[in-house]
Enzyme design. Structure first.
Site, PDB file in Angstrom:
ATOM      1  N   CYS A  93       0.597  -1.403  -0.132  1.00  0.00           N
ATOM      2  CA  CYS A  93       0.178   0.102  -0.006  1.00  0.00           C
ATOM      3  C   CYS A  93       1.254   1.189  -0.070  1.00  0.00           C
ATOM      4  O   CYS A  93       1.458   1.878  -0.555  1.00  0.00           O
ATOM      5  CB  CYS A  93      -1.210   0.305   1.512  1.00  0.00           C
ATOM      6  SG  CYS A  93      -2.471   0.950   1.102  1.00  0.00           S
TER       7      CYS A  93
ATOM      8  N   HIS B 196      -4.018  -5.379   0.339  1.00  0.00           N
ATOM      9  CA  HIS B 196      -3.785  -5.833   1.334  1.00  0.00           C
ATOM     10  C   HIS B 196      -3.158  -6.979   1.814  1.00  0.00           C
ATOM     11  O   HIS B 196      -4.360  -7.845   1.715  1.00  0.00           O
ATOM     12  CB  HIS B 196      -4.479  -4.604   2.230  1.00  0.00           C
ATOM     13  CG  HIS B 196      -4.244  -3.015   2.837  1.00  0.00           C
ATOM     14  ND1 HIS B 196      -3.776  -3.076   3.866  1.00  0.00           N
ATOM     15  CD2 HIS B 196      -4.203  -2.744   1.731  1.00  0.00           C
ATOM     16  CE1 HIS B 196      -3.775  -1.678   3.983  1.00  0.00           C
ATOM     17  NE2 HIS B 196      -3.903  -1.418   2.492  1.00  0.00           N
TER      18      HIS B 196
ATOM     19  N   GLU C 215      -2.556  -9.005   3.873  1.00  0.00           N
ATOM     20  CA  GLU C 215      -2.956  -9.819   5.071  1.00  0.00           C
ATOM     21  C   GLU C 215      -4.285  -9.895   5.291  1.00  0.00           C
ATOM     22  O   GLU C 215      -5.066 -10.255   6.021  1.00  0.00           O
ATOM     23  CB  GLU C 215      -2.432  -9.349   5.587  1.00  0.00           C
ATOM     24  CG  GLU C 215      -3.373  -7.454   7.024  1.00  0.00           C
ATOM     25  CD  GLU C 215      -3.440  -6.782   5.622  1.00  0.00           C
ATOM     26  OE1 GLU C 215      -4.425  -5.309   5.654  1.00  0.00           O
ATOM     27  OE2 GLU C 215      -2.557  -6.267   4.532  1.00  0.00           O
TER      28      GLU C 215
END
Length: 385
Positions: free
Chosen positions: A269, A359, A361
Site C-alpha cells: 500500500c 493488502h 494480510e
C-alpha cells in the site's frame, strides 16, 4: 440494564437530525449515528460487504469519512478480536440502514455504541448509492457531517467544509504510527527477523509474518536507517498508511538506503508508493481511489487474477509496457488492477525487492494474495543461501 441503555441511545439518535455536506455543495440529510457533533474529512466509499470493524480500525483511513456501499451495516455488532489497531481511525461514518439489534455470538456491543464511545460522528438513513455515484462522477472530496438539534444553516456548514484541509499534500503517517518500537514474536520456530517500518500498520500484518516464523520488530515512521539495522534484520518491510506519498521524503530516503544494501524488501500500500518514489517514479491522486475487499488484480508474473482488499487514494505512475532502468537496477510493474490499469505492484529484477498496492494480510478477507508473504520469505531464504 445494558438493553435499556442501548435502547435509550437508539431513541436519542432517532430523534437527532444529521446533515452531510460535500464541498461541491451537495447535501444529504439523515439521522445521527454514533457520536453527536461535527466532523470533517475526505469523503470516500468502500465496496466491502463485510469487515466493517477492520475498515474502521485501519489507520490508512485516518482523516477520511467512509461511505459504506453495502446498505445494511452493523449486523454482527462489535467484538474485541477483530480490530486492526487500538482505536477507530475514520473521521466519520456513513451508512444507509444500520442494524437495529446486533446478532453474533462474539458481539460485545453494538456498532452505534462503539462509534459513540470513541467519539466518531456518523450519519444513517442516507442514500449511499446516490452518494457513491456522485463521488464516482465528481471524485473524492472534502465533506462534513453535522448532527444534533442545533444545526448551522447550509451556507455556514458549506463554508466550514471548504476550510477543512485537503488530503493532497497531507503528511499523516507519523500521526498514526507507533511512537515506540515493539516486537511481535514468531509463532513456533523463529526463522527470520524483519524490521517493519510502521506507516500505519494493521495488526494482522505482523501476525501473518509471525505465522511464517518471522520475528517482527515494528518501528516508528520516524525510524532511521540505523534504527532499522539495529534489529539485525533478514528483511525490511514498509507498511500501509494514510496521506500523500509525495510528502513522505523520510521513508523514501530510508528505503533507498535499504535498497543500496541489497536487503530483501517488501512493501504494501503506502509502502508500494514509497518504493515507487525510491525508484524514481512519480505518484498521483486517483479520482476516487480503490477501497473494499473485492478488487480484481492480475499478478503479471504468473498471469493469475486475484480478488484483493484495497484502501488507497494515490497510485504510482510507472510504465506498464516496459522494464524501467532505475538507480537500483531494472524494475517492472508486477501487478495491475483490471478495472482501470492502475499500478498495483512493483518488483526489482536485479535486487530482492517488491511491493504491492493492496493488502495481502486481508482481514476480513479475501485471502487470494496471502502468497506474497511466502514470496517475501523466499527472498530472505535466497539471500541467506
Amino acid at each position: 440494564m445494558t438493553t435499556s441503555i442501548q435502547g435509550a441511545a437508539s431513541q436519542r439518535h432517532k430523534a437527532a437530525p444529521a446533515v452531510l455536506v460535500l464541498e461541491d455543495g451537495r447535501i444529504f440529510r439523515g439521522r445521527a449515528y454514533g457520536a453527536l457533533g461535527v466532523t470533517f474529512g475526505e469523503a470516500v466509499f468502500s465496496t466491502g460487504m463485510t469487515g466493517y470493524q477492520e475498515t474502521l480500525t485501519d489507520p490508512s483511513y485516518h482523516r477520511q469519512v467512509v461511505v459504506m456501499t453495502a446498505p445494511h451495516i452493523g449486523n454482527t455488532g462489535v467484538n474485541d478480536e477483530d480490530p486492526e489497531s487500538k482505536r477507530i481511525w475514520v473521521s466519520g461514518y456513513v451508512v444507509r440502514d444500520p442494524a437495529r439489534v446486533p446478532s453474533n455470538w462474539r458481539a460485545r456491543r453494538s456498532l452505534d455504541e462503539e462509534l459513540a464511545q470513541q467519539g466518531v460522528v456518523g450519519i444513517s438513513g442516507v442514500d449511499t448509492r446516490a452518494l457513491t455515484r456522485h463521488l464516482r462522477e465528481r471524485g473524492a472530496m472534502r465533506v462534513g457531517i453535522f448532527s444534533g438539534n442545533a444545526l448551522p444553516d447550509e451556507g455556514t456548514m458549506l463554508s466550514e467544509v471548504r476550510q477543512a484541509p485537503e488530503m493532497k499534500g497531507a503528511n499523516l503517517s507519523a500521526e498514526v504510527a507507533t511512537k515506540e518500537p515493539y516486537v511481535v514474536p514468531a509463532i513456533g520456530e523463529k526463522k527470520f527477523t524483519v524490521a517493519a517500518v510502521d506507516l500505519g500498520i494493521k495488526g494482522m500484518t505482523p501476525h501473518r509474518m509471525a505465522e511464517r516464523g518471522i520475528e517482527v520488530h515494528v518501528l516508528p515512521a520516524t525510524a532511521s536507517v540505523e534504527d532499522v539495522y539495529a534489529a539485525n534484520p533478514d528483511g525490511v518491510f514498509f507498511s500501509n498508511g494514510p496521506g500523500d506519498p509525495a510528502t513522505a521524503d523520510h521513508p523514501v530516503s530510508v528505503m533507498q538506503a535499504v535498497l543500496e544494501r541489497g536487503t530483501p524488501l517488501f512493501g504494501i500500500c503506502f509502502g508500494n508508493q514509497i518504493l515507487g518514489r525510491a525508484l524514481g517514479f512519480g505518484t498521483y491522486k486517483l479520482k476516487y481511489g480503490h477501497r473494499g475487499i473485492n478488487q480484481p488484480v492480475q499478478d503479471r508474473t504468473t498471469g493469475k487474477v486475484e480478488v484483493t482488499a484495497h484502501n488507497h487514494g494515490f497510485a504510482v505512475d510507472a510504465p506498464l509496457d516496459k522494464v524501467s532502468e532505475t538507480p537500483y537496477g531494472r524494475a517492472e510493474v508486477s501487478h495491475v488492477c483490471l478495472n482501470d490499469n492502475v499500478v498495483e505492484g512493483l518488483q526489482l529484477l536485479d535486487r530482492p525487492a517488491f511491493s504491492v498496492q493492496y493488502h495481502p494480510e486481508a482481514a476480513a478477507g479475501p485471502h487470494d494474495a496471502a502468497y506474497l508473504f511466502d514470496r517475501f520469505v523466499s527472498l530472505m531464504e535466497g539471500q541467506r543461501a
